[in-house]
Design an enzyme around this catalytic site. Structure first.
Site, PDB file in Angstrom:
ATOM      1  N   SER A  17      -9.575   1.692   2.660  1.00 58.06           N
ATOM      2  CA  SER A  17      -9.438   2.554   2.265  1.00 58.06           C
ATOM      3  C   SER A  17      -7.411   1.170   1.545  1.00 58.06           C
ATOM      4  CB  SER A  17      -8.010   3.772   2.890  1.00 58.06           C
ATOM      5  OG  SER A  17      -7.285   2.670   3.938  1.00 58.06           O
ATOM      6  N   SER A  28      -9.798  -0.797   7.639  1.00 58.19           N
ATOM      7  CA  SER A  28      -9.420  -0.112   6.320  1.00 58.19           C
ATOM      8  C   SER A  28      -8.924  -1.460   5.425  1.00 58.19           C
ATOM      9  CB  SER A  28      -8.746   1.278   5.700  1.00 58.19           C
ATOM     10  OG  SER A  28      -9.235   1.990   5.911  1.00 58.19           O
ATOM     11  N   LYS A  56       0.438  -1.150   0.231  1.00 58.96           N
ATOM     12  CA  LYS A  56      -0.072  -0.198   0.343  1.00 58.96           C
ATOM     13  C   LYS A  56       0.844   1.512  -0.191  1.00 58.96           C
ATOM     14  CE  LYS A  56      -3.572   2.350   2.853  1.00 58.96           C
ATOM     15  NZ  LYS A  56      -4.949   1.727   3.965  1.00 58.96           N
TER      16      LYS A  56
END
Lengths: 90, 473
Positions: free
Chosen positions: B160, B184, B85
């Site tokens: 997210s 997330s 990420k």
């Protein structure tokens, strides 16, 4: 909620359009958040550390860190090995 | 079978036996990215040449090893492609936090969680898209574009960590790293039909994570199977002196429990009127597996659930407003006008909550409610071993449906945020489909109970084949 004032505190420049949009959105959010006032927390200690950790220390020994070039690598402006920042003269 | 579709365990077996090389594995993932990522957009940055080079190095080590099994005991992820990420620092590889403010930022160090993956031999194939600075539940707040759900490209991948979830679901990487501050990892895992594990706060170091909320942020794995998630958890867990909040707790659950010894709590608040009927049906069917195998299913009540989102959206923006103060364009990044809208919104909410005259009514109050929420879970866990429920009230929603209504977006987090407020571990494990869209089962445990959660999830996974299904790309 004085968005203009808060933007100044947070060092954010907002456009007029953003100010208008945020005023509505943030008013809705803060109205929702006001439900917290329904709870009685008079005897409750506030918490910010959820695993009970207190005062983590590590040995005070010197270890390799970044060299100057690495430290300056991502700066938009640098001068003679210094970061360059804005100055406001009043 | 394309070798990018396999798991970590299968990859390792293939590399040890010589069935394929690391270069083949990486090539297969890079090809998949090339083929599909224009439509999905899992990746902001693909590190093609670095990944190929790392794969070559891995293959050299493998072919020259006297004892391959021993080599893979030292480096269990050797040659295996990982997606990271973009809020996690990767040395010499651009890291943007999915924000334009860091469009040209290249870290000079690895986040500890990345370093641990690299020293285990994993090969980083790229940096995945997310909501800007991890602010969101749909990956629509990214400064670079929306990540599409591989199961239905018109729908969100969740957020997210949407890019990390989509990359695994679409077999663009064998596994990925994400972060979970309010759901997330779990939410995109549920939306994309992969396993997402949120660790206990402090289990995995936050050093090198571009901080969102320092008392909430939790890096963790997104994987194709529970066994893979367990492996990454084991490699990530452990104190890091560079993160003063990381924990040295090594203990895990003291008593191993088989399914028929388990007491599972179903909170009424997680199954109320707001829950989509398809999600309800799917999750309850998953819970039936445990009932059928002798677990005691208890209805419990967590009345503070309805205050979770409100509490979260005071405390987290407050910590955000402080953490994002560092982005002033001096040492790194561009000027603050390059923040995306959601970042500006949260900074303002946080600044307000911490400001003079409002601090007591907002920040302090929310910190007190946080204590109440922690206590409520603690009390519940005296009675049950685990809590189960849905991850999100709805299946993956359409792109554009909620992005203009921040409050509606925040309410997607109702079943996940209280877990972060209390610092608990929780997993989302694939539990089936509703109208063709993935639905995850959430399993929450007390702090430090990852082993119990993983054992329980693994038993369910072994009895189902959701994890074998792939989207039709």
């Amino acid at each position: 909620m004085n968005i203009k004032h808060l933007a100044k505190l947070a060092n954010l420049e907002l456009t007029e359009a953003e100010m208008v949009k945020f005023q509505d959105q943030l008013t809705a959010i803060m109205t929702y958040i006001d439900k917290l006032s329904k709870l009685d927390t008079s005897e409750v200690e506030p918490v910010s550390q959820v695993t009970g950790k207190v005062n983590t220390l590590r040995p005070d020994t010197v270890t390799p860190s970044l060299n100057q070039a690495e430290a300056l690598k991502n700066a938009q402006r640098q001068h003679n090995g210094f970061f360059v920042t804005k100055i406001e003269w009043k | 079978m394309e070798i990018n579709t396999i798991t970590i365990s299968e990859a390792r077996q293939g590399l040890i036996s010589g069935k394929f090389r690391a270069a083949d594995l990486v090539q297969a993932c890079l090809e998949q990215i090339k083929k599909h990522d224009r439509r999905i957009f899992s990746f902001i940055t693909v590190s093609d040449s670095e990944a190929r080079e790392a794969a070559q190095e891995a293959d050299k080590l493998i072919s020259s090893a006297d004892n391959r099994k021993r080599l893979f005991e030292e480096k269990p992820l050797l040659g295996i492609p990982i997606a990271v990420k973009d809020v996690l620092s990767t040395r010499d590889l651009r890291t943007t936090a999915s924000s334009k403010i860091l469009e040209n930022y290249t870290p000079v160090f690895d986040a500890t969680v990345v370093a641990r993956m690299r020293s285990a031999g994993a090969v980083v194939v790229g940096k995945t898209n997310s909501d800007t600075f991890a602010f969101g539940a749909s990956t629509e707040n990214s400064g670079y574009g929306v990540t599409h759900n591989p199961w239905d490209l018109d729908r969100v991948a969740g957020g997210s960590s949407g890019g990390s979830a989509a990359a695994v679901a679409a077999d663009e990487a064998i596994f990925s790293l994400g972060t979970d501050t309010g759901g997330s990892i779990r939410l995109p895992a549920s939306f994309c039909g992969v396993v997402g594990l949120k660790l206990t706060y402090g289990r995995a170091s936050r050093y090198g994570l571009l901080s969102m909320a320092s008392s909430f942020d939790t890096p963790g794995p997104l994987t194709k199977t529970v066994a893979d998630a367990r492996e990454i958890y084991t490699l990530l867990a452990g104190e890091d002196l560079k993160d003063a909040t990381s924990s040295s707790v090594k203990k895990t659950y003291t008593k191993k429990k088989s399914i028929n010894q388990l007491k599972i709590g179903l909170p009424t608040e997680y199954f109320d009127v707001g829950l989509d009927s398809g999600v309800r049906k799917t999750v309850l069917k998953a819970v039936d597996f445990f009932k059928d195998h002798g677990a005691t299913i208890k209805t419990i009540s967590l009345p503070k659930t309805e205050y979770g989102v409100a509490t979260y959206y005071v405390l987290v923006p407050s910590e955000i407003s402080s953490n994002l103060g560092r982005y002033d364009g001096t040492r790194f990044g561009k000027t603050r006008d390059f923040f995306e809208g959601e970042a500006k919104r949260r900074i303002i909410i946080g600044t307000f909550s911490l400001s003079s005259g409002y601090y007591d009514a907002y920040y302090k109050k929310a910190s007190q409610v946080r204590a109440l929420i922690m206590d409520e879970f603690e009390t519940a866990f005296r009675d049950v071993d685990l809590i189960m429920g849905p991850v999100c009230p709805t299946p993956p929603f359409r792109i554009g449906e909620r992005v203009n209504d921040p409050l509606a977006m925040y309410l997607s987090d109702v079943y996940t945020v209280t877990v972060n407020l209390a610092g608990l571990p929780s997993i989302s494990v694939p539990a089936g489909f509703s109208d063709g869209l993935p639905v995850g089962l959430q399993i929450i445990g007390p702090q430090w109970s990852e082993e119990l959660i993983l054992d329980t999830a693994e038993a369910y996974e072994a009895a189902t084949d959701w994890h074998k299904k792939k989207p039709n790309l």
